[in-house]
Write an enzyme that holds these catalytic residues in place. Structure first.
Site, PDB file in Angstrom:
ATOM      1  N   GLU A 228       9.883   1.370  10.512  1.00 48.27           N
ATOM      2  CA  GLU A 228      10.828   2.479  10.285  1.00 48.27           C
ATOM      3  C   GLU A 228      10.063   3.756  10.564  1.00 48.27           C
ATOM      4  OE1 GLU A 228      13.953   0.028   8.723  1.00 48.27           O
ATOM      5  OE2 GLU A 228      13.946   2.117   9.343  1.00 48.27           O
TER       6      GLU A 228
ATOM      7  N   LYS B 135       0.831  -1.201   0.000  1.00 49.34           N
ATOM      8  CA  LYS B 135       0.000   0.000   0.000  1.00 49.34           C
ATOM      9  C   LYS B 135       0.869   1.255   0.000  1.00 49.34           C
ATOM     10  CE  LYS B 135      -1.908   3.049   2.886  1.00 49.34           C
ATOM     11  NZ  LYS B 135      -2.147   4.082   1.893  1.00 49.34           N
TER      12      LYS B 135
ATOM     13  N   CYS C  47      12.887  11.416   7.080  1.00 44.50           N
ATOM     14  CA  CYS C  47      12.870  10.872   8.445  1.00 44.50           C
ATOM     15  C   CYS C  47      14.179  11.135   9.167  1.00 44.50           C
ATOM     16  CB  CYS C  47      12.573   9.382   8.401  1.00 44.50           C
ATOM     17  SG  CYS C  47      13.681   8.493   7.310  1.00 44.50           S
TER      18      CYS C  47
ATOM     19  N   GLU D  65       8.755  15.792  16.068  1.00 51.26           N
ATOM     20  CA  GLU D  65       9.162  15.762  14.668  1.00 51.26           C
ATOM     21  C   GLU D  65       8.236  16.683  13.873  1.00 51.26           C
ATOM     22  OE1 GLU D  65       8.273  12.247  12.295  1.00 51.26           O
ATOM     23  OE2 GLU D  65      10.306  12.319  11.511  1.00 51.26           O
TER      24      GLU D  65
HETATM   25  P1  TAP Z   1       1.917   8.011   8.284  1.00 53.35           P
HETATM   26  O1  TAP Z   1       0.782   8.919   8.450  1.00 53.35           O
HETATM   27  O2  TAP Z   1       2.305   7.161   9.419  1.00 53.35           O
HETATM   28  O3  TAP Z   1       1.579   7.124   7.001  1.00 53.35           O
HETATM   29  C1  TAP Z   1       2.448   6.127   6.520  1.00 53.35           C
HETATM   30  C2  TAP Z   1       1.623   5.082   5.799  1.00 53.35           C
HETATM   31  O4  TAP Z   1       0.777   4.439   6.746  1.00 53.35           O
HETATM   32  C3  TAP Z   1       0.704   5.662   4.736  1.00 53.35           C
HETATM   33  O5  TAP Z   1       0.626   4.757   3.665  1.00 53.35           O
HETATM   34  C4  TAP Z   1      -0.607   5.744   5.476  1.00 53.35           C
HETATM   35  O6  TAP Z   1      -1.747   5.757   4.666  1.00 53.35           O
HETATM   36  C5  TAP Z   1      -0.558   4.487   6.291  1.00 53.35           C
HETATM   37  N1  TAP Z   1      -1.491   4.468   7.420  1.00 53.35           N
HETATM   38  C6  TAP Z   1      -2.192   5.491   7.963  1.00 53.35           C
HETATM   39  N2  TAP Z   1      -2.983   5.046   8.962  1.00 53.35           N
HETATM   40  C7  TAP Z   1      -2.761   3.719   9.055  1.00 53.35           C
HETATM   41  C8  TAP Z   1      -3.284   2.697   9.898  1.00 53.35           C
HETATM   42  N3  TAP Z   1      -4.171   2.947  10.853  1.00 53.35           N
HETATM   43  N4  TAP Z   1      -2.849   1.438   9.735  1.00 53.35           N
HETATM   44  C9  TAP Z   1      -1.932   1.147   8.792  1.00 53.35           C
HETATM   45  N5  TAP Z   1      -1.427   2.070   7.944  1.00 53.35           N
HETATM   46  C10 TAP Z   1      -1.827   3.339   8.076  1.00 53.35           C
HETATM   47  O7  TAP Z   1       3.244   8.767   7.886  1.00 53.35           O
HETATM   48  P2  TAP Z   1       3.431   9.804   6.714  1.00 53.35           P
HETATM   49  O8  TAP Z   1       2.796  11.057   7.151  1.00 53.35           O
HETATM   50  O9  TAP Z   1       3.027   9.237   5.426  1.00 53.35           O
HETATM   51  O10 TAP Z   1       5.011   9.926   6.678  1.00 53.35           O
HETATM   52  C11 TAP Z   1       5.682  10.708   7.562  1.00 53.35           C
HETATM   53  C12 TAP Z   1       6.290   9.909   8.705  1.00 53.35           C
HETATM   54  O11 TAP Z   1       7.029   8.790   8.194  1.00 53.35           O
HETATM   55  C13 TAP Z   1       7.290  10.691   9.490  1.00 53.35           C
HETATM   56  O12 TAP Z   1       7.092  10.483  10.855  1.00 53.35           O
HETATM   57  C14 TAP Z   1       8.657  10.129   9.070  1.00 53.35           C
HETATM   58  O13 TAP Z   1       9.671  10.261   9.987  1.00 53.35           O
HETATM   59  C15 TAP Z   1       8.314   8.730   8.803  1.00 53.35           C
HETATM   60  N6  TAP Z   1       9.258   8.151   7.854  1.00 53.35           N
HETATM   61  C16 TAP Z   1      10.203   7.341   8.353  1.00 53.35           C
HETATM   62  C17 TAP Z   1      11.147   6.806   7.502  1.00 53.35           C
HETATM   63  C18 TAP Z   1      12.177   5.909   8.070  1.00 53.35           C
HETATM   64  S1  TAP Z   1      13.085   5.101   7.049  1.00 53.35           S
HETATM   65  N7  TAP Z   1      12.338   5.768   9.345  1.00 53.35           N
HETATM   66  C19 TAP Z   1      11.121   7.081   6.137  1.00 53.35           C
HETATM   67  C20 TAP Z   1      10.133   7.927   5.661  1.00 53.35           C
HETATM   68  C21 TAP Z   1       9.198   8.461   6.545  1.00 53.35           C
HETATM   69  P3  TAP Z   1      -2.350   7.129   4.022  1.00 53.35           P
HETATM   70  O14 TAP Z   1      -1.974   7.043   2.640  1.00 53.35           O
HETATM   71  O15 TAP Z   1      -3.824   7.064   4.201  1.00 53.35           O
HETATM   72  O16 TAP Z   1      -1.740   8.250   4.744  1.00 53.35           O
END
Ligand code: TAP
Length: 486
Positions: free
Chosen positions: A255, A180, A289, A390
């Site tokens: 991650e 996904k 991240c 963050e």
């Molecule tokens: P999230 O809101 O956590 O979303 C990540 C993914 O999870 C998206 O595909 C999201 O779907 C999905 N998701 C949302 N609710 C969920 C649930 N209840 N159950 C399962 N999956 C669900 O993060 P984001 O805003 O996309 O990304 C930013 C965050 O990612 C930051 O905190 C960043 O630090 C972290 N990040 C970490 C890394 C590493 S390598 N550590 C790399 C990149 C990003 P939707 O499409 O609906 O949002």
């Protein structure tokens, strides 16, 4: 492959059990630099997600894919890499338009994506397994097997690269997948699956379900038919996945977020430390991240460093990713931009000094996009929200320290433990300090370079498990002992 012209809107589909499928509900996919609709994506239902899980379960249980040889799986990964390479510019352009990042950054992402598929095509051919000298007339050996059905959930900040980090090792190890992408950045995921459709995987081995995390991600995390979830995203959602995974005790790899320290000693090369201080936070508009979002500077150079840093930050040209002279692109969405602006207000309210930026940019062709000025805060304290949470945007805090001990204490005073860096020309000191930083990804006199060979992941609330290198392959494998009586 389907291509996108300036006037065209791509119609995306999900890919379930080897077929393209759509849904009754759709969502517009927007270029954050222009707010132009670039694609329309289906919002799949819980039921459709379950169909994808069943397809992956059946494809795994019938054994056809798991029994393929490593050579056969490697050949497929090489084909995927080659086909991405053939469409390199299209991938770069689409990633730039979908995410808002600058073209040069997207080029790096697609190059790294190709390298990732090739790396796992190579590493799966290496010898693995072990034998042990054990008592009795027994020969003990260890073999690696795929975990089974792997749920792969990725964020929007590196849409294709984060997908490759999971899809390549998962398939190399012989798993079937339900993948996904983030709802707001599905375009290059769709393109990747056009390629996956062409390279001849058995039906049900690779499934892509487009739509909302609260429905699709949640269904994957809760399903008893899924054997593991590999997730990249926020710590908050990661916590929820861990809870959901408890149902059938599925394996998880998380991650998560970070609030990483970038420690600058007075004996560092000054301009290098300024360069990487800027690059550490402003690449990807801070939506990375591992961003070096907390710069810690030794007191004897603090004033000079801050002055030079702000001068340089003000020269960063913010603009659309497709304009080749832009240094920093758009924020991925209006919601993310407003969240960042909320943190900036909080920083001011709590008494931090805003040195530059702190606002949306709406002039000189940026009127329609979600652009923020590079933002620098000083005079911050450890209890401030902008130091603790963050922000995931182009906002940095610069703090002062005097001793090594104080630098380490400030660096580690966070719930996160993803990344960190030290700048110093005293090699022993740099090593002494970086070894004390409680984080999984660290650099000395450098910030951000990422290598497919090396493990990526966090300590503390930044996650569980590691991506990349042999470590990621191991995440997607079970370990079996076989004892043979002789
Ligand atoms: P999230 O809101 O956590 O979303 C990540 C993914 O999870 C998206 O595909 C999201 O779907 C999905 N998701 C949302 N609710 C969920 C649930 N209840 N159950 C399962 N999956 C669900 O993060 P984001 O805003 O996309 O990304 C930013 C965050 O990612 C930051 O905190 C960043 O630090 C972290 N990040 C970490 C890394 C590493 S390598 N550590 C790399 C990149 C990003 P939707 O499409 O609906 O949002």
């Amino acid at each position: 492959m389907t291509t996108l012209t300036n006037t065209q809107v791509l119609e995306l589909k999900s890919y379930i059990n080897g077929k393209w499928v759509t849904a009754d509900n759709t969502v517009d996919i927007i270029n954050p630099a222009t707010q132009q609709v670039i694609a329309i994506a289906p919002r799949m239902t819980k039921n459709q997600t379950e169909q994808a899980i069943t397809a992956a379960r059946t494809a795994f249980d019938n054994g056809e894919w798991a029994k393929t040889t490593a050579q056969e799986r490697a050949a497929i990964l090489h084909k995927i890499a080659n086909k991405i390479e053939e469409s390199f510019e299209e991938f770069v352009t689409l990633e730039t338009m979908d995410n808002g990042k600058v073209y040069g950054e997207a080029e790096g992402d697609i190059q790294d994506t190709i390298a990732c598929f090739r790396y796992y095509a190579g590493i799966i051919l290496h010898p693995d397994g072990e034998t042990y000298p054990v008592p009795d007339d027994v020969q003990a050996m260890v073999v690696k097997e795929p975990v089974g059905v792997a749920g792969l959930i990725v964020p929007w900040n590196f849409p294709l690269l984060m997908s490759a980090w999971k899809i390549a090792p998962a398939l190399a190890a012989g798993n079937t997948i339900v993948y996904k992408p983030a709802e707001i950045t599905p375009v290059t995921a769709f393109k990747l699956f056009e390629i996956i459709d062409e390279v001849g995987l058995p039906e049900g081995v690779a499934n892509m379900v487009l739509g909302q995390g609260s429905i699709i991600g949640q269904t994957i995390s809760e399903s008893n038919d899924v054997d593991m979830v590999s997730f990249t995203g926020s710590t908050e959602v990661g916590r929820g996945i861990m809870r959901a995974a408890a149902g059938n005790l599925k394996k998880i790899s998380l991650e998560l977020g970070g609030k990483s320290p970038n420690i600058i000693f007075a004996d560092a090369d000054f301009e290098t430390a300024v360069d990487y201080g800027l690059f550490g936070i402003f690449v990807g508009s801070g939506q990375v991240c591992s961003s070096g979002s907390r710069i810690l500077v030794q007191d004897t150079i603090y004033d000079d460093y801050v002055k030079r840093y702000v001068e340089r930050a003000e020269k960063i040209k913010v603009g659309p990713g497709l304009a080749k002279d832009s240094h920093m692109g758009a924020i991925v969405s209006e919601a993310q931009m407003n969240s960042i602006l909320g943190y900036i207000e909080k920083g001011k309210e709590e008494g931090a000094t805003l040195l530059t930026g702190g606002h949306r940019l709406t002039e000189n062709g940026l009127e329609e996009g979600f652009f923020l000025a590079p933002t620098v805060f000083a005079d911050v304290t450890q209890d401030m929200t902008i130091v603790r949470e963050e922000i995931f945007g182009p906002v940095v805090t610069i703090q002062k320290f005097s001793t090594e001990e104080e630098a380490v204490r400030l660096a580690n005073d966070t719930d996160y433990g993803l990344a960190g860096a030290v700048f110093s020309n005293d090699g022993a000191k740099a090593l002494r300090v970086i070894k004390q930083v409680r984080a999984g990804i660290t650099w000395v006199n450098d910030y951000h370079p990422t290598y497919v060979e090396a493990p990526w992941g966090g300590y503390k609330q930044s996650g569980i498990g590691r991506s990349l290198g042999k470590y990621s392959l191991e995440e997607f494998q079970e370990v079996k002992q076989i004892n043979i009586r002789l």
